[in-house]
Design an enzyme around this catalytic site. Structure first.
Site, PDB file in Angstrom:
ATOM      1  N   PHE A  13      -7.833 -19.307  82.680  1.00 31.16           N
ATOM      2  CA  PHE A  13      -8.437 -19.147  81.353  1.00 31.16           C
ATOM      3  C   PHE A  13      -8.006 -17.810  80.719  1.00 31.16           C
ATOM      4  CE2 PHE A  13     -12.613 -17.305  79.684  1.00 31.16           C
ATOM      5  CZ  PHE A  13     -12.332 -17.632  78.364  1.00 31.16           C
ATOM      6  N   ASP A  33       1.181 -17.602  89.350  1.00 32.62           N
ATOM      7  CA  ASP A  33      -0.054 -18.350  89.618  1.00 32.62           C
ATOM      8  C   ASP A  33       0.235 -19.396  90.690  1.00 32.62           C
ATOM      9  OD1 ASP A  33      -2.461 -20.128  89.208  1.00 32.62           O
ATOM     10  OD2 ASP A  33      -2.750 -18.785  87.509  1.00 32.62           O
ATOM     11  N   ASN A  34      -0.779 -19.740  91.483  1.00 35.70           N
ATOM     12  CA  ASN A  34      -0.594 -20.847  92.435  1.00 35.70           C
ATOM     13  C   ASN A  34      -1.437 -22.061  92.048  1.00 35.70           C
ATOM     14  OD1 ASN A  34      -3.160 -20.049  93.059  1.00 35.70           O
ATOM     15  ND2 ASN A  34      -2.852 -19.924  95.274  1.00 35.70           N
ATOM     16  N   THR A  37      -7.150 -22.548  90.822  1.00 36.23           N
ATOM     17  CA  THR A  37      -8.211 -22.899  89.863  1.00 36.23           C
ATOM     18  C   THR A  37      -7.659 -23.014  88.443  1.00 36.23           C
ATOM     19  OG1 THR A  37      -8.838 -20.578  89.522  1.00 36.23           O
ATOM     20  CG2 THR A  37     -10.044 -21.801  91.226  1.00 36.23           C
ATOM     21  N   TYR A 147     -17.172 -13.088  96.536  1.00 34.68           N
ATOM     22  CA  TYR A 147     -16.561 -12.650  95.266  1.00 34.68           C
ATOM     23  C   TYR A 147     -16.888 -11.182  95.010  1.00 34.68           C
ATOM     24  CZ  TYR A 147     -15.593 -12.840  90.165  1.00 34.68           C
ATOM     25  OH  TYR A 147     -15.117 -12.644  88.889  1.00 34.68           O
ATOM     26  N   TYR A 161      -5.105   3.886  95.571  1.00 39.04           N
ATOM     27  CA  TYR A 161      -3.688   3.944  95.150  1.00 39.04           C
ATOM     28  C   TYR A 161      -3.510   4.951  94.013  1.00 39.04           C
ATOM     29  CZ  TYR A 161      -1.194   0.555  97.979  1.00 39.04           C
ATOM     30  OH  TYR A 161      -0.557  -0.068  99.023  1.00 39.04           O
ATOM     31  N   ARG A 188     -19.161 -23.145  85.249  1.00 37.17           N
ATOM     32  CA  ARG A 188     -19.759 -22.018  84.526  1.00 37.17           C
ATOM     33  C   ARG A 188     -20.580 -22.572  83.365  1.00 37.17           C
ATOM     34  NH1 ARG A 188     -14.846 -17.629  84.440  1.00 37.17           N
ATOM     35  NH2 ARG A 188     -13.503 -19.464  84.452  1.00 37.17           N
TER      36      ARG A 188
HETATM   37  P1  NAD Z   1      -9.645 -18.837  86.211  1.00 36.58           P
HETATM   38  O1  NAD Z   1     -10.098 -19.485  87.468  1.00 36.58           O
HETATM   39  O2  NAD Z   1      -9.528 -19.671  84.981  1.00 36.58           O
HETATM   40  O3  NAD Z   1      -8.236 -18.135  86.429  1.00 36.58           O
HETATM   41  C1  NAD Z   1      -7.843 -17.556  87.625  1.00 36.58           C
HETATM   42  C2  NAD Z   1      -6.380 -17.890  87.869  1.00 36.58           C
HETATM   43  O4  NAD Z   1      -5.946 -17.222  89.071  1.00 36.58           O
HETATM   44  C3  NAD Z   1      -6.149 -19.396  88.088  1.00 36.58           C
HETATM   45  O5  NAD Z   1      -5.089 -19.846  87.285  1.00 36.58           O
HETATM   46  C4  NAD Z   1      -5.815 -19.484  89.577  1.00 36.58           C
HETATM   47  O6  NAD Z   1      -4.977 -20.584  89.875  1.00 36.58           O
HETATM   48  C5  NAD Z   1      -5.158 -18.138  89.825  1.00 36.58           C
HETATM   49  N1  NAD Z   1      -5.195 -17.724  91.245  1.00 36.58           N
HETATM   50  C6  NAD Z   1      -6.290 -17.639  92.047  1.00 36.58           C
HETATM   51  N2  NAD Z   1      -5.929 -17.235  93.278  1.00 36.58           N
HETATM   52  C7  NAD Z   1      -4.583 -17.048  93.247  1.00 36.58           C
HETATM   53  C8  NAD Z   1      -3.615 -16.625  94.199  1.00 36.58           C
HETATM   54  N3  NAD Z   1      -3.961 -16.319  95.460  1.00 36.58           N
HETATM   55  N4  NAD Z   1      -2.314 -16.521  93.826  1.00 36.58           N
HETATM   56  C9  NAD Z   1      -1.935 -16.826  92.558  1.00 36.58           C
HETATM   57  N5  NAD Z   1      -2.812 -17.233  91.601  1.00 36.58           N
HETATM   58  C10 NAD Z   1      -4.111 -17.357  91.943  1.00 36.58           C
HETATM   59  O7  NAD Z   1     -10.636 -17.603  85.955  1.00 36.58           O
HETATM   60  P2  NAD Z   1     -10.753 -16.605  84.703  1.00 36.58           P
HETATM   61  O8  NAD Z   1     -12.082 -16.773  84.088  1.00 36.58           O
HETATM   62  O9  NAD Z   1      -9.542 -16.693  83.857  1.00 36.58           O
HETATM   63  O10 NAD Z   1     -10.771 -15.201  85.458  1.00 36.58           O
HETATM   64  C11 NAD Z   1      -9.594 -14.412  85.560  1.00 36.58           C
HETATM   65  C12 NAD Z   1      -9.930 -13.075  86.177  1.00 36.58           C
HETATM   66  O11 NAD Z   1     -10.916 -12.391  85.404  1.00 36.58           O
HETATM   67  C13 NAD Z   1     -10.502 -13.167  87.600  1.00 36.58           C
HETATM   68  O12 NAD Z   1      -9.990 -12.102  88.361  1.00 36.58           O
HETATM   69  C14 NAD Z   1     -11.980 -12.993  87.396  1.00 36.58           C
HETATM   70  O13 NAD Z   1     -12.607 -12.430  88.527  1.00 36.58           O
HETATM   71  C15 NAD Z   1     -12.020 -12.036  86.204  1.00 36.58           C
HETATM   72  N6  NAD Z   1     -13.282 -12.139  85.456  1.00 36.58           N
HETATM   73  C16 NAD Z   1     -13.497 -13.191  84.622  1.00 36.58           C
HETATM   74  C17 NAD Z   1     -14.707 -13.279  83.940  1.00 36.58           C
HETATM   75  C18 NAD Z   1     -14.997 -14.388  82.953  1.00 36.58           C
HETATM   76  O14 NAD Z   1     -16.104 -14.448  82.451  1.00 36.58           O
HETATM   77  N7  NAD Z   1     -14.075 -15.278  82.642  1.00 36.58           N
HETATM   78  C19 NAD Z   1     -15.696 -12.304  84.145  1.00 36.58           C
HETATM   79  C20 NAD Z   1     -15.439 -11.276  85.048  1.00 36.58           C
HETATM   80  C21 NAD Z   1     -14.220 -11.192  85.680  1.00 36.58           C
HETATM   81  N1  UDP Z   2     -26.441 -21.992  84.696  1.00 38.18           N
HETATM   82  C1  UDP Z   2     -27.297 -23.037  84.393  1.00 38.18           C
HETATM   83  N2  UDP Z   2     -26.823 -24.320  84.440  1.00 38.18           N
HETATM   84  C2  UDP Z   2     -25.529 -24.620  84.760  1.00 38.18           C
HETATM   85  C3  UDP Z   2     -24.644 -23.559  85.070  1.00 38.18           C
HETATM   86  C4  UDP Z   2     -25.133 -22.258  85.035  1.00 38.18           C
HETATM   87  O1  UDP Z   2     -28.472 -22.808  84.091  1.00 38.18           O
HETATM   88  O2  UDP Z   2     -25.170 -25.813  84.781  1.00 38.18           O
HETATM   89  C5  UDP Z   2     -26.942 -20.609  84.653  1.00 38.18           C
HETATM   90  C6  UDP Z   2     -26.745 -19.859  85.980  1.00 38.18           C
HETATM   91  O3  UDP Z   2     -27.868 -20.059  86.796  1.00 38.18           O
HETATM   92  C7  UDP Z   2     -26.606 -18.428  85.517  1.00 38.18           C
HETATM   93  C8  UDP Z   2     -26.020 -18.535  84.107  1.00 38.18           C
HETATM   94  O4  UDP Z   2     -26.184 -19.885  83.713  1.00 38.18           O
HETATM   95  O5  UDP Z   2     -27.869 -17.809  85.440  1.00 38.18           O
HETATM   96  C9  UDP Z   2     -24.537 -18.175  84.047  1.00 38.18           C
HETATM   97  O6  UDP Z   2     -23.877 -18.910  85.042  1.00 38.18           O
HETATM   98  P1  UDP Z   2     -22.284 -18.900  85.222  1.00 38.18           P
HETATM   99  O7  UDP Z   2     -21.975 -19.786  86.378  1.00 38.18           O
HETATM  100  O8  UDP Z   2     -21.646 -19.204  83.926  1.00 38.18           O
HETATM  101  O9  UDP Z   2     -21.882 -17.401  85.548  1.00 38.18           O
HETATM  102  P2  UDP Z   2     -22.545 -16.173  86.343  1.00 38.18           P
HETATM  103  O10 UDP Z   2     -22.887 -15.225  85.280  1.00 38.18           O
HETATM  104  O11 UDP Z   2     -23.763 -16.620  87.101  1.00 38.18           O
HETATM  105  O12 UDP Z   2     -21.459 -15.711  87.229  1.00 38.18           O
END
Ligand code: NAD
Ligand code: UDP
Length: 329
Positions: A13, A33-34, A37, A147, A161, A188
């Site tokens: 995403f 990417d692999n 997800t 996580y 680093y 989510r």
């Molecule tokens: P996502 O799952 O959509 O994207 C993660 C991507 O990483 C996927 O395309 C997956 O295939 C790839 N990936 C996972 N493990 C891998 C590996 N070992 N090698 C190569 N590719 C790999 O999730 P996202 O929401 O886009 O999140 C991206 C990053 O941002 C993550 O590090 C996540 O922890 C961080 N983040 C996201 C949010 C959010 O709300 N979206 C909030 C906090 C942190």
């Molecule tokens: N949540 C919910 N119903 C769902 C999915 C999530 O009520 O079907 C709630 C969950 O309990 C959390 C909040 O929505 O309090 C956000 O959840 P999310 O999985 O998006 O991310 P989090 O902030 O918990 O990592």
């Protein structure tokens, strides 16, 4: 001269939006990417772009890139609680081994690296809103520990680093971010509720729905990441939208937006689900001159329009992604 940037998690995403942004800014982008997800559809439009080069590779294994690199964004990691509960070892490995590999690459290439950290650093916070000085309240052995602790290790090794090897590092503590290209069934809350509204199902609110979250639209987040990468600030910075809402109010907003006459069904609150979350973004305002600009109503409308535009088999694909081909050890 054209700059080179490597983006891990490129098919995810956030990673795919970052690829688009840096391509638009004139960079040569190396996506990696692999697909554990992620989704190829998120970057399909880039495959023929002359400035986009893609590697199907697991970043927990050695990364071999021949070209010089100026910047690295490490965004590879499962991010949805359902995903990281299903693939806990991969989650721990990508936060630890994957980050180690990318830091090593940054050191070898003399590149600046920004890592995607998270508000989960604060766990179930007892300080509200969360400021960067707060050390957090994390249960290392709870279901979210895989996580949270991977991300805490990621921050620690990144600072090591920086301090020991002098690598230029940036740490973004990202709060709940949403928008087009989330996987409709990643579990989510926004894709969960919107998917349910599209399929005519009731909305699954966990607990009483009195827990809070603060949702940031993806374009604002991308803008914040860009500003942080080009800032001089190497300690962690919160990036998120402080507009806080309870999950029950949020479910009602979604019912209204989607013009759905569905009901809400209450399900048990998952173990370790943080009760409150709201970023204090005063540091980002001061250091980056950044604030989010997209209202929740605009961002939610764009996101719902995107989900609605997807082929129906994506609406109805209720099974979560099949991770089996990635699980070797
Ligand atoms: P996502 O799952 O959509 O994207 C993660 C991507 O990483 C996927 O395309 C997956 O295939 C790839 N990936 C996972 N493990 C891998 C590996 N070992 N090698 C190569 N590719 C790999 O999730 P996202 O929401 O886009 O999140 C991206 C990053 O941002 C993550 O590090 C996540 O922890 C961080 N983040 C996201 C949010 C959010 O709300 N979206 C909030 C906090 C942190
Ligand atoms: N949540 C919910 N119903 C769902 C999915 C999530 O009520 O079907 C709630 C969950 O309990 C959390 C909040 O929505 O309090 C956000 O959840 P999310 O999985 O998006 O991310 P989090 O902030 O918990 O990592």
């Amino acid at each position: 001269m054209q700059k080179n940037i490597l983006i891990s998690g490129a098919a995810g995403f956030l990673g795919s939006h970052l690829c688009d942004h840096f391509i638009k800014e004139g960079f040569r982008v190396f996506g990696i990417d692999n697909f554990i997800t992620g989704d190829k559809d998120n970057i399909q439009h880039l495959f023929n772009h002359p400035n986009f080069h893609f590697f199907d590779h697991d970043v927990t294994n050695h990364i071999d890139i021949k070209s010089p690199l100026d910047y690295i964004l490490h965004f590879a990691s499962p991010a949805s609680p359902i995903d990281y509960l299903k693939i806990p070892i991969q989650t721990l490995k990508v936060g630890s081994l994957g980050t180690h590999n990318l830091l090593g690459l940054a050191k070898a290439k003399q590149a600046r690296i920004l890592i995607a950290s998270t508000s989960e650093i604060y766990g179930d916070p007892v300080v509200h809103p969360q400021h960067e000085d707060y050390y957090g309240n994390v249960n290392s052995i709870g279901p979210r520990g895989v996580y949270d602790e991977a991300k805490r290790f990621q921050e620690a090794i990144t600072m090591a680093y920086h301090r020991f090897h002098g690598v230029e590092t940036r740490i973004a503590r990202i709060f709940n971010t949403y928008g087009p290209r989330m996987r409709l069934n990643d579990g989510r809350v926004i894709p969960a509720f919107m998917g349910q509204a599209l399929r005519g199902e009731s909305l699954s609110v966990f607990g009483k729905g009195d827990q809070t979250r603060s949702f940031c639209y993806v374009d604002d987040l991308v803008n914040g990441i860009y500003k942080l990468l080009f800032s001089d600030y190497s300690l962690p910075v919160n990036l998120g939208n402080p507009d806080e809402i309870t999950i029950i109010d949020f479910a009602n907003e979604i019912l209204k937006l989607t013009k759905s006459d569905q009901k809400i069904s209450f399900k048990p609150l998952p173990e370790g689900d943080p009760l409150k979350r709201q970023p204090d973004i005063s540091l980002a305002k001061k250091e980056l001159n950044w604030i989010p600009k997209t209202s929740r109503s605009d961002g939610m409308k764009n996101t719902f329009d995107y989900f609605k535009s997807l082929p129906k088999e994506k609406w109805y694909k209720t099974d979560h992604k099949d991770f089996s081909k990635h699980i070797k050890n």
